[in-house]
Design an enzyme around this catalytic site. Sequence first.
Site, PDB file in Angstrom:
ATOM      1  CD  GLU A  60       1.367  22.725   7.340  1.00 41.25           C
ATOM      2  OE1 GLU A  60       2.523  22.828   6.956  1.00 41.25           O
ATOM      3  OE2 GLU A  60       0.973  23.243   8.064  1.00 41.25           O
ATOM      4  N   PRO A  61       0.948  20.528   2.545  1.00 34.10           N
ATOM      5  CG  PRO A  61       0.662  22.192   0.895  1.00 34.10           C
ATOM      6  CD  PRO A  61       0.436  21.997   2.336  1.00 34.10           C
ATOM      7  N   GLY A 120       2.461  15.246   6.001  1.00 26.75           N
ATOM      8  CA  GLY A 120       1.313  14.584   6.312  1.00 26.75           C
ATOM      9  C   GLY A 120       1.475  13.465   7.551  1.00 26.75           C
ATOM     10  CB  THR A 165     -12.662  15.596   5.196  1.00 28.80           C
ATOM     11  OG1 THR A 165     -11.707  14.780   4.655  1.00 28.80           O
ATOM     12  CG2 THR A 165     -13.951  15.114   5.092  1.00 28.80           C
ATOM     13  CG  HIS A 189     -20.448  -7.532  -8.352  1.00 30.95           C
ATOM     14  ND1 HIS A 189     -20.450  -8.012  -7.031  1.00 30.95           N
ATOM     15  CD2 HIS A 189     -21.852  -7.094  -8.216  1.00 30.95           C
ATOM     16  CE1 HIS A 189     -21.305  -7.861  -6.223  1.00 30.95           C
ATOM     17  NE2 HIS A 189     -22.364  -7.314  -6.943  1.00 30.95           N
ATOM     18  CD  GLU A 227      -9.343  10.399  10.960  1.00 35.20           C
ATOM     19  OE1 GLU A 227      -9.350   9.951  12.058  1.00 35.20           O
ATOM     20  OE2 GLU A 227     -10.480  10.716  10.577  1.00 35.20           O
ATOM     21  CB  SER A 279      -1.186   0.639   6.132  1.00 39.34           C
ATOM     22  OG  SER A 279      -2.501   0.573   5.844  1.00 39.34           O
TER      23      SER A 279
HETATM   24  C1  FAD Z   1      -9.551  12.341   0.759  1.00 40.00           C
HETATM   25  C2  FAD Z   1      -8.862  12.874   1.959  1.00 40.00           C
HETATM   26  C3  FAD Z   1      -9.396  13.435   3.088  1.00 40.00           C
HETATM   27  C4  FAD Z   1      -8.354  13.682   4.015  1.00 40.00           C
HETATM   28  N1  FAD Z   1      -8.854  14.437   5.053  1.00 40.00           N
HETATM   29  C5  FAD Z   1      -8.092  15.175   5.902  1.00 40.00           C
HETATM   30  C6  FAD Z   1      -8.631  15.934   6.838  1.00 40.00           C
HETATM   31  O1  FAD Z   1      -9.896  16.059   6.930  1.00 40.00           O
HETATM   32  N2  FAD Z   1      -7.618  16.720   7.624  1.00 40.00           N
HETATM   33  C7  FAD Z   1      -6.246  16.343   7.627  1.00 40.00           C
HETATM   34  O2  FAD Z   1      -5.615  17.151   8.386  1.00 40.00           O
HETATM   35  N3  FAD Z   1      -5.735  15.471   6.618  1.00 40.00           N
HETATM   36  C8  FAD Z   1      -6.881  15.053   6.067  1.00 40.00           C
HETATM   37  N4  FAD Z   1      -6.072  13.882   4.792  1.00 40.00           N
HETATM   38  C9  FAD Z   1      -4.683  13.941   4.919  1.00 40.00           C
HETATM   39  C10 FAD Z   1      -4.338  12.461   5.050  1.00 40.00           C
HETATM   40  O3  FAD Z   1      -4.320  12.268   6.656  1.00 40.00           O
HETATM   41  C11 FAD Z   1      -2.874  12.379   4.830  1.00 40.00           C
HETATM   42  O4  FAD Z   1      -2.919  12.239   3.407  1.00 40.00           O
HETATM   43  C12 FAD Z   1      -2.166  11.065   5.561  1.00 40.00           C
HETATM   44  O5  FAD Z   1      -2.006  11.260   6.751  1.00 40.00           O
HETATM   45  C13 FAD Z   1      -0.760  10.801   4.642  1.00 40.00           C
HETATM   46  O6  FAD Z   1       0.094  11.852   4.654  1.00 40.00           O
HETATM   47  P1  FAD Z   1       0.707  12.278   3.167  1.00 40.00           P
HETATM   48  O7  FAD Z   1      -0.493  12.350   2.060  1.00 40.00           O
HETATM   49  O8  FAD Z   1       1.382  13.616   3.236  1.00 40.00           O
HETATM   50  O9  FAD Z   1       1.873  11.069   2.952  1.00 40.00           O
HETATM   51  P2  FAD Z   1       3.293  11.091   3.457  1.00 40.00           P
HETATM   52  O10 FAD Z   1       3.366  11.220   4.834  1.00 40.00           O
HETATM   53  O11 FAD Z   1       3.809  11.782   2.560  1.00 40.00           O
HETATM   54  O12 FAD Z   1       3.741   9.664   3.045  1.00 40.00           O
HETATM   55  C14 FAD Z   1       3.837   8.965   1.890  1.00 40.00           C
HETATM   56  C15 FAD Z   1       4.294   7.594   1.932  1.00 40.00           C
HETATM   57  O13 FAD Z   1       5.284   7.324   2.515  1.00 40.00           O
HETATM   58  C16 FAD Z   1       4.981   6.477   3.727  1.00 40.00           C
HETATM   59  N5  FAD Z   1       5.924   6.871   4.998  1.00 40.00           N
HETATM   60  C17 FAD Z   1       6.017   8.092   5.442  1.00 40.00           C
HETATM   61  N6  FAD Z   1       6.928   8.082   6.532  1.00 40.00           N
HETATM   62  C18 FAD Z   1       7.053   6.650   6.848  1.00 40.00           C
HETATM   63  C19 FAD Z   1       7.971   6.192   7.666  1.00 40.00           C
HETATM   64  N7  FAD Z   1       8.600   6.708   8.568  1.00 40.00           N
HETATM   65  N8  FAD Z   1       8.247   4.693   7.719  1.00 40.00           N
HETATM   66  C20 FAD Z   1       7.816   4.212   6.692  1.00 40.00           C
HETATM   67  N9  FAD Z   1       6.793   4.703   5.871  1.00 40.00           N
HETATM   68  C21 FAD Z   1       6.549   5.861   5.886  1.00 40.00           C
HETATM   69  C22 FAD Z   1       3.510   6.625   4.001  1.00 40.00           C
HETATM   70  O14 FAD Z   1       3.014   5.692   4.802  1.00 40.00           O
HETATM   71  C23 FAD Z   1       3.172   6.736   2.633  1.00 40.00           C
HETATM   72  O15 FAD Z   1       3.056   5.378   2.033  1.00 40.00           O
HETATM   73  C24 FAD Z   1      -6.906  13.556   3.720  1.00 40.00           C
HETATM   74  C25 FAD Z   1      -6.607  12.858   2.730  1.00 40.00           C
HETATM   75  C26 FAD Z   1      -7.261  12.349   1.744  1.00 40.00           C
HETATM   76  C27 FAD Z   1      -6.739  11.748   0.524  1.00 40.00           C
END
Ligand code: FAD
Length: 388
Positions: free
Chosen positions: A129-130, A133, A162, A345, A370, A373
């Site tokens: 969700e927005p 994640g 996706t 390259h 998914e 890291s």
């Molecule tokens: C092209 C694309 C396709 C995708 N497809 C899907 C899909 O089909 N279905 C779906 O449901 N989702 C999908 N996603 C979402 C994706 O799984 C999430 O973007 C991802 O899980 C990270 O969530 P976030 O973007 O909210 O980042 P956040 O959770 O906000 O994290 C931001 C940063 O903070 C770090 N962080 C967060 N918590 C901690 C912690 N406790 N300790 C240390 N670091 C932390 C994270 O590692 C990251 O570096 C997709 C994303 C992209 C970009």
Amino acid sequence: MALDHRLSPEHEELRRTVEEFAHDVVAPKIGEFYERHEFPYEIVRQMGSMGLFGLPFSEEYGGMGGDYLALCLALEELARVDSSVAITLEAGVSLGAMPLYLYGTEEQKRTWLPRLCAGEMLGAFGLTEPGFGSDAGGTRTTAIRDEATGEWVINGTKSFITNSGTDITGLVTVTAVTGRKDDGAPRISTLIVPSGTPGFTVAPAYSKVGWNASDTHELSFADVRVPEANLLGEEGRGYAQFLRILDEGRIAISALATGLAQGCVDESVEYANTRTAFGKPIGANQAIQFKLADMEMRAHTSRIAWRDAASRLLVGEPFKKQAALAKLYSSESAVTNAREATQIHGGYGFMNEYPVARMWRDAKILEIGEGTSEVQRMLIARELGVGG
Ligand SMILES: Cc1cc2nc3c(=O)[nH]c(=O)nc-3n(C[C@H](O)[C@H](O)[C@H](O)COP(=O)(O)OP(=O)(O)OC[C@H]3O[C@@H](n4cnc5c(N)ncnc54)[C@H](O)[C@@H]3O)c2cc1C
């Protein structure tokens, strides 16, 4: 019994078939789709005809009767050439169809799986969700049961989904809060929302850094009504369900990352042997040879890591830690290999007509999607028994 890492003749035949398809069909065309940010329907249709979308599913639902290893082999071979088609397959099978296969009722499976397995229809997985994640358990989307009709009424927004807006997208499975436990914690459930349901809106495609021939949208749900029968699995079990789906999915993403890492080696070896500087092939320099040796080491080790996790999954052993290790190592390897391949390259590596430029743009998301890291490291540390 001796440890044998070699593939069975059936798995090797599949691997070779997909390798040829990627080389002969995907490679010549995909760059143009990527440049135009266009979904490659014809290539996806051919992947469907080959049975790739049905690989791990049983024949009674239209599948190929294969296993998760077969899916991962196909993903690795596709991603050696292009990651957009690979992620389309990964998300379609591992995120789109698998929840129905694992948790669906007989009727849900018979309704959806044959077309999903044939690749005529794509499924999507709406978890992120927005505002949530990595901590997707914080989901704000709600599904309230209308006691008068028995329908579920869904409200909320899902981000980055996706395969959610193609012409052949048929459904999205959505996680939503369906109630509260005694301690106030949310009860999360999964619902099947067919495309075109009133109140379900698909936003225009995102402008992405990579995966440009794959399909990604934000989805919104405004009083979306689905029948009671669209609940997937048990009410309140959605969180556990998606954790399992993501554990498996990490093996698939690791195979995909391995393919990208290997593709970087393939392209760079050829380039190093043909490009000349200072009167000799650049590959005659030990600095380039060592880069290539390290790139091959990362691709090879990534492969062993995902196959180890997959082999545990196949025999029903715990695989959570191995999947996280594989996903973490292979995605970081893909990013490093893509950077090194671009370097080898030179200026041409920065030109989109060269596959390594596409690989460089496609690698970064592998450290994010998914489970980032950081999330993989959290999972591994937890499995080690650190931090409670
Ligand atoms: C092209 C694309 C396709 C995708 N497809 C899907 C899909 O089909 N279905 C779906 O449901 N989702 C999908 N996603 C979402 C994706 O799984 C999430 O973007 C991802 O899980 C990270 O969530 P976030 O973007 O909210 O980042 P956040 O959770 O906000 O994290 C931001 C940063 O903070 C770090 N962080 C967060 N918590 C901690 C912690 N406790 N300790 C240390 N670091 C932390 C994270 O590692 C990251 O570096 C997709 C994303 C992209 C970009």
